[in-house]
Design a protein around this motif. Structure first.
Motif, PDB file in Angstrom:
ATOM      1  N   ALA A 143       0.820  -1.207   0.000  1.00 53.72           N
ATOM      2  CA  ALA A 143       0.000   0.000   0.000  1.00 53.72           C
ATOM      3  C   ALA A 143       0.857   1.261   0.000  1.00 53.72           C
ATOM      4  CB  ALA A 143      -0.933   0.001   1.202  1.00 53.72           C
ATOM      5  N   LEU A 144       0.595   2.135  -0.956  1.00 48.57           N
ATOM      6  CA  LEU A 144       1.290   3.420  -1.087  1.00 48.57           C
ATOM      7  C   LEU A 144       0.334   4.528  -0.654  1.00 48.57           C
ATOM      8  CD1 LEU A 144       3.604   5.253  -2.094  1.00 48.57           C
ATOM      9  CD2 LEU A 144       2.620   5.055  -4.404  1.00 48.57           C
ATOM     10  N   THR A 149      -3.570  14.821  -0.560  1.00 51.93           N
ATOM     11  CA  THR A 149      -3.653  15.229  -1.971  1.00 51.93           C
ATOM     12  C   THR A 149      -4.216  14.132  -2.850  1.00 51.93           C
ATOM     13  OG1 THR A 149      -1.447  14.443  -2.602  1.00 51.93           O
ATOM     14  CG2 THR A 149      -1.611  16.661  -1.639  1.00 51.93           C
ATOM     15  N   LEU A 150      -4.174  12.895  -2.366  1.00 49.63           N
ATOM     16  CA  LEU A 150      -4.585  11.709  -3.124  1.00 49.63           C
ATOM     17  C   LEU A 150      -3.693  11.446  -4.338  1.00 49.63           C
ATOM     18  CD1 LEU A 150      -8.498  12.034  -3.022  1.00 49.63           C
ATOM     19  CD2 LEU A 150      -6.970  10.907  -1.385  1.00 49.63           C
ATOM     20  N   LEU A 151      -2.543  12.097  -4.411  1.00 54.33           N
ATOM     21  CA  LEU A 151      -1.601  11.901  -5.504  1.00 54.33           C
ATOM     22  C   LEU A 151      -0.420  11.066  -5.010  1.00 54.33           C
ATOM     23  CD1 LEU A 151      -1.521  15.494  -7.059  1.00 54.33           C
ATOM     24  CD2 LEU A 151      -2.690  13.466  -7.979  1.00 54.33           C
ATOM     25  N   PRO A 152      -0.126   9.948  -5.659  1.00 52.08           N
ATOM     26  CA  PRO A 152       0.984   9.105  -5.206  1.00 52.08           C
ATOM     27  C   PRO A 152       2.334   9.741  -5.495  1.00 52.08           C
ATOM     28  CG  PRO A 152       0.086   8.266  -7.263  1.00 52.08           C
ATOM     29  CD  PRO A 152      -0.819   9.392  -6.835  1.00 52.08           C
ATOM     30  N   ASP A 153       3.304   9.444  -4.656  1.00 50.61           N
ATOM     31  CA  ASP A 153       4.642  10.005  -4.766  1.00 50.61           C
ATOM     32  C   ASP A 153       5.590   8.937  -5.314  1.00 50.61           C
ATOM     33  OD1 ASP A 153       7.120  11.163  -4.457  1.00 50.61           O
ATOM     34  OD2 ASP A 153       7.029  11.333  -2.282  1.00 50.61           O
ATOM     35  N   GLU A 158       9.118   4.097  -4.799  1.00 52.60           N
ATOM     36  CA  GLU A 158      10.404   3.422  -4.985  1.00 52.60           C
ATOM     37  C   GLU A 158      10.877   2.779  -3.687  1.00 52.60           C
ATOM     38  OE1 GLU A 158      14.598   4.076  -7.306  1.00 52.60           O
ATOM     39  OE2 GLU A 158      13.560   5.862  -6.564  1.00 52.60           O
ATOM     40  N   ALA A 159      10.595   3.423  -2.579  1.00 48.98           N
ATOM     41  CA  ALA A 159      11.008   2.872  -1.289  1.00 48.98           C
ATOM     42  C   ALA A 159      10.266   1.581  -0.950  1.00 48.98           C
ATOM     43  CB  ALA A 159      10.785   3.907  -0.186  1.00 48.98           C
ATOM     44  N   PHE A 189       6.258   7.827 -12.889  1.00 58.21           N
ATOM     45  CA  PHE A 189       6.021   6.436 -12.501  1.00 58.21           C
ATOM     46  C   PHE A 189       6.465   5.472 -13.602  1.00 58.21           C
ATOM     47  CE2 PHE A 189       3.476   7.989  -8.958  1.00 58.21           C
ATOM     48  CZ  PHE A 189       3.729   7.010  -7.998  1.00 58.21           C
ATOM     49  N   PHE A 190       6.238   5.861 -14.852  1.00 61.17           N
ATOM     50  CA  PHE A 190       6.691   5.035 -15.966  1.00 61.17           C
ATOM     51  C   PHE A 190       8.208   4.882 -15.931  1.00 61.17           C
ATOM     52  CE2 PHE A 190       8.208   4.669 -20.371  1.00 61.17           C
ATOM     53  CZ  PHE A 190       7.469   3.591 -20.836  1.00 61.17           C
ATOM     54  N   ASP A 191       8.903   5.993 -15.748  1.00 61.79           N
ATOM     55  CA  ASP A 191      10.373   5.950 -15.703  1.00 61.79           C
ATOM     56  C   ASP A 191      10.856   5.112 -14.521  1.00 61.79           C
ATOM     57  OD1 ASP A 191      10.435   7.564 -17.942  1.00 61.79           O
ATOM     58  OD2 ASP A 191      10.779   9.422 -16.810  1.00 61.79           O
ATOM     59  N   LEU A 192      10.176   5.239 -13.374  1.00 61.18           N
ATOM     60  CA  LEU A 192      10.535   4.440 -12.207  1.00 61.18           C
ATOM     61  C   LEU A 192      10.355   2.954 -12.497  1.00 61.18           C
ATOM     62  CD1 LEU A 192      11.163   3.889  -9.210  1.00 61.18           C
ATOM     63  CD2 LEU A 192       8.738   4.401  -8.723  1.00 61.18           C
ATOM     64  N   ALA A 193       9.189   2.589 -13.033  1.00 62.28           N
ATOM     65  CA  ALA A 193       8.920   1.182 -13.306  1.00 62.28           C
ATOM     66  C   ALA A 193       9.937   0.613 -14.292  1.00 62.28           C
ATOM     67  CB  ALA A 193       7.495   1.018 -13.849  1.00 62.28           C
TER      68      ALA A 193
END
Length: 388
Positions: A143-144, A149-153, A158-159, A189-193
């Motif tokens: 769970a993230l 804000t309801l916006l994921p970080d 990544e953590a 998020f795309f770049d992270l994934a």
């Protein structure tokens, strides 16, 4: 010690549970139930589509037979063509699978990615059916928390990545939060994934009701998008085809070959009449759908414009968009107790935030979801009057 079955490992369907709160409660003609619990249009498809569907039933014998597991080829081609134009990228028919609703698309996606013991990152509050399927598949829900804000970080996400993490899931416009994720956030998020070798699953069920013009993200412009991105979609909301169960999964051809194994053993093929209706809608109902979008945006405006009265009573609007408003309530009781009380006392059925949260996240006790797909501007006013 007896082990739990797959279904025993998760909770009861929230919408069905909420409907049970109506038992024994009487509503009058001058004070009917205001039902803002479910994000599904209750009206039938528009009459021209119904006529087209009738013609399919009477004149297309193939519509009554098994079809291709990955869907009706003309519909796959139409999705590829329209999505390529809308997102400015290259999407081929072999990148598109048609599924029995978007929930099945998610289940098939997880089946291609995960085995029991793996985990998937879900921003919280989450769409409860996503959590239910992960539970039943033996896949962990990482769970993230998205905070107020309801916006994921992305850094917080990544953590959470472990050697067993297989995907990050985003829903935009969001269910239950209503927020629209900025394009740069989706790209992050795309770049992270991609950098961590995991998949990014984007559920865009409500893309037709995004308030922004143009493409909501640029991921399909990447020539190698399919190495990371899996997009999910539903025709149910756009064309009122909820009962016909037509969704889509856009991914690499190799991943769809894996998904085909899952889909063939679950439903064999998507609903044939529904698929032809979706194709007809894509080709003929663009102007009508624009009107539907305008109506939903007006209902969203009614929520934001009228919320001040609730705000004065201690309510807070956290997010609003597509079919949803996500709010906090001011009462000294958890939302899962407040929700059935509102049925009895106010004639309002809505879902508590606890249904969109892990049990150890207490934020849901102060939160509620308002699904306004079937409540027009006047209905929004009546809803707020009941909640004051």
């Amino acid at each position: 010690m007896k082990t739990l079955s797959a279904t025993q490992s998760t909770f009861a369907p929230p919408v069905m549970e909420a409907r049970r709160w109506l038992q024994g409660v009487e509503f009058t003609a001058d004070r009917p139930l205001i039902n803002v619990s479910q994000a599904a249009p209750v009206d039938p498809p528009p009459e021209p589509m119904l006529r087209a569907m009738t013609d399919v039933v009477m004149s297309d014998p193939d519509a009554h037979l098994y079809g291709p597991v990955l869907g009706y080829d003309p519909l796959r081609a139409e999705v590829a063509q329209q999505w390529s134009a809308a997102y400015g990228g290259q999407i081929a028919p072999e990148n598109v699978a048609i599924t029995s609703g978007c929930n099945q698309a998610f289940a098939a996606t997880i089946a291609t990615l995960c085995t029991a013991g793996d985990d998937v990152i879900l921003p919280v509050p989450y769409y409860f059916n996503h959590r239910m399927w992960l539970d039943m598949a033996g896949v962990g829900c990482n769970a993230l928390d998205t905070g107020p804000t309801l916006l994921p970080d992305p850094e917080a996400a990544e953590a959470l990545i472990t050697p067993r993490t297989r995907a990050i899931v985003l829903v935009t416009p969001n269910n239950p939060g209503g927020v629209e994720y900025p394009a740069e956030l989706v790209r992050a998020f795309f770049d992270l994934a991609r950098s961590r070798g995991i998949a990014l699953i984007i559920d865009e069920t409500y893309r037709d009701f995004d308030s922004r013009t143009g493409a909501p993200h640029d991921l399909f412009t990447d020539p190698d998008w399919a190495d990371t991105l899996i997009q999910l979609y539903s025709f149910s909301k756009a064309y009122r085809l909820t009962g016909h169960r037509v969704g889509a999964m856009v991914a690499s051809a190799a991943r769809l070959a894996e998904a085909e194994k899952f889909l063939d053993t679950v439903a064999i093929c998507p609903n044939q009449i529904g698929q032809r209706a979706a194709l007809w809608g894509m080709q003929n109902l663009g102007q009508w759908l624009a009107g539907e979008r305008a109506e939903i945006l007006d209902r969203r405006a009614a929520i934001t414009e009228g919320f001040r009265a609730l705000g004065d009573k201690g309510w807070e609007l956290l997010g609003c968009g597509a079919y949803f408003a996500y709010v906090t309530h001011p009462y000294d009781m958890p939302s899962d107790r407040l929700a059935p009380k509102l049925v009895r006392d106010a004639g309002v059925l809505m879902l508590p935030g606890t249904m969109f949260m892990p049990s150890d996240n207490t934020a849901g006790q102060r939160q509620m979801r308002i699904a306004f797909a079937n409540v027009d501007r006047a209905g929004v006013g009546a809803l707020f009057a009941r909640l004051l």
